[in-house]
Design a protein around this motif. Structure first.
Motif, PDB file in Angstrom:
ATOM      1  N   PHE A  12      41.936  47.098  39.431  1.00  0.00           N
ATOM      2  CA  PHE A  12      41.475  45.785  39.882  1.00  0.00           C
ATOM      3  C   PHE A  12      40.944  45.826  41.318  1.00  0.00           C
ATOM      4  O   PHE A  12      40.061  45.037  41.671  1.00  0.00           O
ATOM      5  CB  PHE A  12      42.571  44.741  39.708  1.00  0.00           C
ATOM      6  N   ALA A  13      41.435  46.738  42.128  1.00  0.00           N
ATOM      7  CA  ALA A  13      40.857  46.892  43.467  1.00  0.00           C
ATOM      8  C   ALA A  13      39.432  47.434  43.372  1.00  0.00           C
ATOM      9  O   ALA A  13      38.576  47.108  44.200  1.00  0.00           O
ATOM     10  CB  ALA A  13      41.732  47.820  44.315  1.00  0.00           C
ATOM     11  N   ALA A  14      39.181  48.255  42.355  1.00  0.00           N
ATOM     12  CA  ALA A  14      37.810  48.722  42.117  1.00  0.00           C
ATOM     13  C   ALA A  14      36.910  47.543  41.747  1.00  0.00           C
ATOM     14  O   ALA A  14      35.778  47.430  42.237  1.00  0.00           O
ATOM     15  CB  ALA A  14      37.794  49.783  41.022  1.00  0.00           C
ATOM     16  N   LEU A  15      37.412  46.637  40.904  1.00  0.00           N
ATOM     17  CA  LEU A  15      36.634  45.450  40.539  1.00  0.00           C
ATOM     18  C   LEU A  15      36.411  44.549  41.743  1.00  0.00           C
ATOM     19  O   LEU A  15      35.328  43.976  41.909  1.00  0.00           O
ATOM     20  CB  LEU A  15      37.346  44.674  39.425  1.00  0.00           C
ATOM     21  N   ILE A  16      37.432  44.421  42.577  1.00  0.00           N
ATOM     22  CA  ILE A  16      37.307  43.610  43.793  1.00  0.00           C
ATOM     23  C   ILE A  16      36.191  44.139  44.684  1.00  0.00           C
ATOM     24  O   ILE A  16      35.451  43.378  45.314  1.00  0.00           O
ATOM     25  CB  ILE A  16      38.652  43.581  44.555  1.00  0.00           C
ATOM     26  N   SER A  17      36.040  45.468  44.717  1.00  0.00           N
ATOM     27  CA  SER A  17      35.011  46.097  45.558  1.00  0.00           C
ATOM     28  C   SER A  17      33.725  46.377  44.780  1.00  0.00           C
ATOM     29  O   SER A  17      32.900  47.197  45.208  1.00  0.00           O
ATOM     30  CB  SER A  17      35.551  47.392  46.174  1.00  0.00           C
ATOM     31  N   ASP A  18      33.562  45.707  43.637  1.00  0.00           N
ATOM     32  CA  ASP A  18      32.333  45.804  42.826  1.00  0.00           C
ATOM     33  C   ASP A  18      32.021  47.222  42.381  1.00  0.00           C
ATOM     34  O   ASP A  18      30.869  47.665  42.397  1.00  0.00           O
ATOM     35  CB  ASP A  18      31.135  45.227  43.599  1.00  0.00           C
ATOM     36  N   ASP A  35      33.830  54.787  46.199  1.00  0.00           N
ATOM     37  CA  ASP A  35      34.354  54.515  47.544  1.00  0.00           C
ATOM     38  C   ASP A  35      35.836  54.166  47.456  1.00  0.00           C
ATOM     39  O   ASP A  35      36.215  53.012  47.261  1.00  0.00           O
ATOM     40  CB  ASP A  35      33.567  53.362  48.178  1.00  0.00           C
ATOM     41  N   MET A  36      36.705  55.166  47.602  1.00  0.00           N
ATOM     42  CA  MET A  36      38.142  54.915  47.504  1.00  0.00           C
ATOM     43  C   MET A  36      38.666  54.147  48.719  1.00  0.00           C
ATOM     44  O   MET A  36      39.660  53.422  48.610  1.00  0.00           O
ATOM     45  CB  MET A  36      38.917  56.228  47.365  1.00  0.00           C
ATOM     46  N   ASN A  37      38.002  54.260  49.853  1.00  0.00           N
ATOM     47  CA  ASN A  37      38.450  53.483  51.020  1.00  0.00           C
ATOM     48  C   ASN A  37      38.339  51.980  50.747  1.00  0.00           C
ATOM     49  O   ASN A  37      39.193  51.193  51.171  1.00  0.00           O
ATOM     50  CB  ASN A  37      37.632  53.858  52.256  1.00  0.00           C
ATOM     51  N   ALA A  38      37.289  51.594  50.027  1.00  0.00           N
ATOM     52  CA  ALA A  38      37.133  50.184  49.659  1.00  0.00           C
ATOM     53  C   ALA A  38      38.229  49.755  48.691  1.00  0.00           C
ATOM     54  O   ALA A  38      38.706  48.615  48.739  1.00  0.00           O
ATOM     55  CB  ALA A  38      35.758  49.954  49.042  1.00  0.00           C
ATOM     56  N   VAL A  39      38.656  50.670  47.832  1.00  0.00           N
ATOM     57  CA  VAL A  39      39.746  50.378  46.898  1.00  0.00           C
ATOM     58  C   VAL A  39      41.050  50.180  47.652  1.00  0.00           C
ATOM     59  O   VAL A  39      41.789  49.219  47.423  1.00  0.00           O
ATOM     60  CB  VAL A  39      39.885  51.508  45.862  1.00  0.00           C
ATOM     61  N   TRP A  40      41.354  51.093  48.580  1.00  0.00           N
ATOM     62  CA  TRP A  40      42.603  50.959  49.344  1.00  0.00           C
ATOM     63  C   TRP A  40      42.588  49.681  50.179  1.00  0.00           C
ATOM     64  O   TRP A  40      43.608  48.993  50.297  1.00  0.00           O
ATOM     65  CB  TRP A  40      42.807  52.175  50.249  1.00  0.00           C
ATOM     66  N   ASP A  41      41.426  49.339  50.707  1.00  0.00           N
ATOM     67  CA  ASP A  41      41.305  48.098  51.475  1.00  0.00           C
ATOM     68  C   ASP A  41      41.565  46.885  50.579  1.00  0.00           C
ATOM     69  O   ASP A  41      42.263  45.942  50.978  1.00  0.00           O
ATOM     70  CB  ASP A  41      39.909  47.999  52.087  1.00  0.00           C
ATOM     71  N   GLY A  42      41.025  46.908  49.362  1.00  0.00           N
ATOM     72  CA  GLY A  42      41.260  45.810  48.432  1.00  0.00           C
ATOM     73  C   GLY A  42      42.729  45.668  48.078  1.00  0.00           C
ATOM     74  O   GLY A  42      43.251  44.548  47.968  1.00  0.00           O
TER      75      GLY A  42
END
Length: 383
Positions: free
Chosen positions: A211-217, A225-232
């Motif tokens: 779901f963090a992947a979905l949050i970061s499109d 971009d795993m950094n965007a996933v961890w941020d989400g």
């Protein structure tokens, strides 16, 4: 070779599925340890052998899912065959995998496995078996779209039979959250500050990363971009009421009004609705689809397990369980007529192809488990 050694070798062959029950007891007699004939230390050995063939251990998800299986599958099976099903539960397959790793073969027999990646994980760890499909004729009624992914992992034979399917989507309390708003926001509603303290999610590293992947499109099966996933994940955690760890807890949090928005299992939300709770459910694009199997673990009494699985796949049984747990059965609806109660279950696919669902790619997710699970669990703990 002494009788004790002969017994131990026979028992190992039986538990590995190399002997059927009748041959097992015939050879026990030949070894001098037939039931009711030999005393001394063999009395205990014979009782152990009998226990091995009169009970099957099953472990599942608990709550309404286990209740449906117990009522519509296990108790009728015991009444028909005399073989008892000892029922256990777990909060997640990571937890159950840890238990299996430290147990002796045969301690656990069948478990309610979730996802193709868990199938691959258990098989690759050496806990798989090879089911004799001739003993499960009802397997021919199962959707080929569900069987195919498992055959690609173990082309020489299945270790499990597909039993049901569902999704992890978004759920919300409709008294407080507008339907159109959820559909507009999608997964991003999980990081919407206005719902701070009313947001929940499943305490599972795969679900959190998905779901963090979905949050970061991003595509959860091809994250760039795993950094965007961890941020989400961190943004989500700051707004969190709590991570829930079981279907029963998910239902309780919504029913009590403590949680208004969460990732959620489709069948559990259907059960809440049947209880009169006004809870919405939505599968966003690339929402988390999954299929569940009945996985037979190494060391299990194969013939008895196969007999139970075939009984569970009987249309009358599988449909009753599906209605009871609110997850569609694995039976192909183009081969087995489904009642209206099944057709109304969320995620039911009348085509039997499941083309609308997105499943986790096992090689991709299992290949990243070492790094991703550790990092996600640290974030969930607040680090």
């Amino acid at each position: 070779m002494d009788s004790t050694t002969r017994y131990q070798r026979l028992r190992e062959r039986y538990l590995n599925g190399d002997l059927d029950r009748r041959s097992f007891f015939r050879l026990l007699g030949a070894a001098g340890v037939a039931a009711g004939v030999v005393g001394g230390p063999f009395g205990a050995l014979t009782k152990e052998a009998l226990a091995a063939v009169t009970a099957i251990r099953f472990d599942g998800w608990g709550g309404v899912v286990s209740e449906a299986l117990s009522k519509y599958a296990f108790k009728p099976y015991t009444a028909k065959t005399g073989i008892k099903v000892d029922e256990g539960t777990f909060g997640g397959t990571d937890e159950f995998f840890s238990k299996v790793k430290v147990s002796k073969p045969g301690t656990y027999n069948i478990y309610h496995s979730s996802g193709v990646f868990d199938y691959a994980r258990f098989v690759n760890a050496g806990f798989g078996t090879v089911i004799d499909e001739a003993n499960i004729p009802n397997l021919k009624l199962v959707m080929e779209s569900l069987i195919k992914p498992f055959r690609s992992i173990t082309p020489n034979g299945l270790s499990a039979v597909p039993y049901d399917y569902g999704t992890t989507g978004l759920a919300w309390n409709r008294k407080h959250v507008d339907d159109d708003y959820v559909h507009k926001m999608g997964a991003k509603i999980l990081v919407d500050p206005q719902w701070k303290g009313k947001i929940g999610s499943y305490q599972n590293w795969r679900t959190q990363i998905w779901f963090a992947a979905l949050i970061s499109d991003q595509n959860p099966n091809d994250i760039k971009d795993m950094n965007a996933v961890w941020d989400g994940m961190r943004r989500h955690r700051k707004l969190l009421l709590k991570y829930w760890s079981s279907g029963a807890e998910l239902m309780s949090l919504f029913a009590d009004g403590d949680m208004w928005i969460s990732t959620a299992w489709s069948g559990r939300i259907a059960s809440l609705r049947q209880q009169g709770h006004d809870i919405g459910f939505f599968n966003p694009k690339n929402g988390y689809g999954w299929m569940e199997t009945m996985f037979v673990l190494k060391g299990s009494p194969m013939r008895e397990c196969e007999e139970l699985l075939n009984f569970m796949l009987e249309p009358e049984t599988a449909i009753a369980v599906a209605i009871g747990q609110n997850y569609p059965p694995s039976l192909d609806p183009t081969k087995v007529p489904m009642p209206e109660a099944v057709k109304k279950i969320p995620t039911f696919d009348p085509t039997g192809k499941l083309a609308a669902l997105t499943f986790a790619k096992p090689d991709y997710w299992n290949g990243h488990e070492g790094d991703w699970a550790k990092k996600a669990n640290r974030i969930m703990k607040g680090f």
